[in-house]
Design a protein around this motif. Structure first.
Motif, PDB file in Angstrom:
ATOM      1  N   ALA A  30      27.890  14.760  -6.270  1.00  0.00           N
ATOM      2  CA  ALA A  30      27.903  14.612  -7.721  1.00  0.00           C
ATOM      3  C   ALA A  30      26.637  13.913  -8.178  1.00  0.00           C
ATOM      4  N   VAL A  31      26.353  14.034  -9.471  1.00  0.00           N
ATOM      5  CA  VAL A  31      25.227  13.304 -10.046  1.00  0.00           C
ATOM      6  C   VAL A  31      25.634  12.699 -11.381  1.00  0.00           C
ATOM      7  N   ARG A  32      24.966  11.608 -11.722  1.00  0.00           N
ATOM      8  CA  ARG A  32      25.140  11.012 -13.037  1.00  0.00           C
ATOM      9  C   ARG A  32      24.109  11.598 -13.995  1.00  0.00           C
ATOM     10  N   ARG A  33      24.560  11.920 -15.200  1.00  0.00           N
ATOM     11  CA  ARG A  33      23.617  12.316 -16.243  1.00  0.00           C
ATOM     12  C   ARG A  33      23.849  11.394 -17.426  1.00  0.00           C
ATOM     13  N   HIS A  34      22.777  11.105 -18.145  1.00  0.00           N
ATOM     14  CA  HIS A  34      22.961  10.281 -19.335  1.00  0.00           C
ATOM     15  C   HIS A  34      23.508  11.105 -20.473  1.00  0.00           C
TER      16      HIS A  34
END
Lengths: 149, 149
Positions: A78-82
């Motif tokens: 998974a990745v974090r996006r703003h």
DNA sequence: TCAATATAGTTGATTAAATCAACTATAATA
DNA sequence: TATTATAGTTGATTTAATCAACTATATTGA
């Protein structure tokens, strides 16, 4: 009435054992833990949920949720996006690997279930499905919110 | 068929959330954790089970089980007794406090369930019960043994 | 009979993963 | 615009699990 409730509770406990806390014959999750799988599942069902949603869904504290996402990110699931709308929020997104993996695990569990129920009539399956739906929505209605900070 | 399985799996996941890993509104277990509760439950259902049985029932390693019993013993919920038949085995026994507590928690969960289902017909409850039984015995038949050392 | 092996359980060291409390940063509000 | 609320992160700590090595008892078979 009381009798039924106790029996139902008993069954739920046992179902929980099968589906709630563990691998299936040691082959469930590869390098991800069960809560991590649950997190992946939840992310896959929502569209870019914020950490707070995961905290509630998994019933952990917000720092607990942060760390679960940390792990998923490190391992490439998974990745974090703003968020563009709200700078405080980070939206979690599955990577391709994450999407693939959650599907794979879902399938493994579903086929374990399918194996168990392979001799049942279609009618029986439909019954089971309806019954569980009724049960779930009754429980959902009553609540049981997250209790962690 | 596939559709039913996925839906059923989905419901099981949600049921698990309610009954599998957490307190009910923060008021479940007092000073015992969820696995400790599961251990107590198991002990109350068997007659003086050995540690090995708990290890399998809870799907932890044997040292894990040892430590769960350590904790229950320290907190006064259970005691170890030596087996007369086999000196290697220790039989776990609930104390009065242990018996009382497991009953109390069982009741709390059962009444949460009862609250959720209070508007259902008796017939519906009977259906739910039968269905869950069928599901549980199907799963039980297929196995899924302990996978820890 | 007794040596070898298996089983039950415990212990020390380590690791995984959660919590709490304090923190930063952004948004909402009064 | 100052205050307060919300989202998320971080450091320190705690809980609870694992692994591997160990003791003690029981079983097996040459």
């Amino acid at each position: 009435m009381k009798r039924y409730l106790c029996d139902i509770y008993e069954s739920l406990h046992e179902l929980t054992w099968y589906f709630g806390c563990q691998d299936i014959n040691g082959e469930c999750c590869g390098d991800i833990s069960f809560v991590e799988y649950r997190a992946l599942r939840k992310i896959s069902q929502e569209t870019n949920p914020p950490i707070k949603l995961l905290k509630d869904a998994l019933n952990v504290t917000k720092s607990g949720a942060t760390r679960i996402i940390d792990r998923l990110e490190t391992k490439g699931y998974a990745v974090r996006r703003h968020s563009h709308k709200d700078g405080r929020i980070c939206c979690i997104e599955l990577t391709e690997k994450g999407k693939f993996t959650v599907e794979e695990i879902n399938n493994r569990y579903a086929s374990f279930l399918g194996e168990s129920l392979k001799d049942k009539e279609l009618q029986t399956l439909s019954n089971i499905n309806n019954t569980l739906n009724a049960l779930v929505s009754a429980l959902r209605q009553q609540g049981l919110g997250s209790i962690r900070k």
